[in-house]
Design a protein around this motif. Sequence first.
Motif, PDB file in Angstrom:
ATOM      1  N   ARG A   1      51.169  37.784  43.141  1.00 45.81           N
ATOM      2  CA  ARG A   1      51.182  36.660  44.092  1.00 45.81           C
ATOM      3  C   ARG A   1      52.396  36.729  45.012  1.00 45.81           C
ATOM      4  O   ARG A   1      52.286  36.459  46.209  1.00 45.81           O
ATOM      5  CB  ARG A   1      51.123  35.330  43.340  1.00 45.81           C
ATOM      6  CG  ARG A   1      49.766  35.087  42.672  1.00 45.81           C
ATOM      7  CD  ARG A   1      49.625  33.682  42.117  1.00 45.81           C
ATOM      8  NE  ARG A   1      50.650  33.306  41.167  1.00 45.81           N
ATOM      9  CZ  ARG A   1      50.593  33.527  39.844  1.00 45.81           C
ATOM     10  NH1 ARG A   1      49.554  34.152  39.322  1.00 45.81           N
ATOM     11  NH2 ARG A   1      51.576  33.140  39.061  1.00 45.81           N
TER      12      ARG A   1
ATOM     13  N   THR B   1      43.690  35.086  39.485  1.00 50.80           N
ATOM     14  CA  THR B   1      44.733  34.678  40.425  1.00 50.80           C
ATOM     15  C   THR B   1      45.940  35.597  40.369  1.00 50.80           C
ATOM     16  O   THR B   1      46.936  35.350  41.040  1.00 50.80           O
ATOM     17  CB  THR B   1      45.171  33.217  40.162  1.00 50.80           C
ATOM     18  OG1 THR B   1      45.631  33.110  38.812  1.00 50.80           O
ATOM     19  CG2 THR B   1      44.020  32.252  40.415  1.00 50.80           C
TER      20      THR B   1
ATOM     21  N   TYR C   1      43.643  34.379  46.135  1.00 52.21           N
ATOM     22  CA  TYR C   1      44.858  33.649  46.504  1.00 52.21           C
ATOM     23  C   TYR C   1      44.568  32.823  47.750  1.00 52.21           C
ATOM     24  O   TYR C   1      44.232  33.382  48.796  1.00 52.21           O
ATOM     25  CB  TYR C   1      46.004  34.635  46.760  1.00 52.21           C
ATOM     26  CG  TYR C   1      47.329  33.971  47.029  1.00 52.21           C
ATOM     27  CD1 TYR C   1      48.100  33.474  45.979  1.00 52.21           C
ATOM     28  CD2 TYR C   1      47.814  33.858  48.317  1.00 52.21           C
ATOM     29  CE1 TYR C   1      49.318  32.876  46.218  1.00 52.21           C
ATOM     30  CE2 TYR C   1      49.036  33.264  48.573  1.00 52.21           C
ATOM     31  CZ  TYR C   1      49.787  32.769  47.521  1.00 52.21           C
ATOM     32  OH  TYR C   1      51.005  32.160  47.758  1.00 52.21           O
TER      33      TYR C   1
END
Length: 155
Positions: A139, A133, A19
Motif C-alpha cells: 500500500r 488489500t 486500493y
Amino acid sequence: MKPTDFLRRISSELSLVEYQGNVFVVDRYRLGREEFDYGICSCISSEDILNGKFSTEDVPDIYIDGYFDFLRRDDLPNHYGIPKEVIDHVCNTPYAGWYEGFAKSGYTELDDLKDICEAIWTDRFEGEAITDTGTVSERQNIESYLAMQMPGRGD
C-alpha cells in the motif's frame, strides 16, 4: 480464466491488490524501486476487473516471456518428455499457438499451457472481485506510485 489465476501461473512475483477503488498489478520483485514505478505494473478500475476487463497488456512482458522460456528450456523436455525437435518447431510460433502446436504433435496433457495460450490469444478474462488489500509495504508503494503519477497528491 480469472486474472489472479493467470498471474499465479506465470509468476509468483505478481499479484493483484485493491486500493481505493482500483486494482494494481504489483510486482513484488521490484516493489519499492522508484525506477520500476515502485513495483506497480498497471492500474485498472475495480469495476473493470469485476467485469472481466483485464488484459495481458497489463502484465510486464518479462514475466510472460519468462514463463514461456522456462517451459521451453525446462518443463517441456524434463517434465513432459517432449523431444527437442518438437519443442523447437512449436516454439518458433507465437505464444498463443503453443498449446495447439503441441496438441497437433500428440502432447495434450498441458492444461496450464492451454489456459495460458487461450488467455493470450483471446485476451478475455472472467470477471473477478479483488479483495486483497495488500501488505502495508504494498500500500505504501502504491501511494508512492500514485504520488509520482499525480504530483501534489497527499500533500
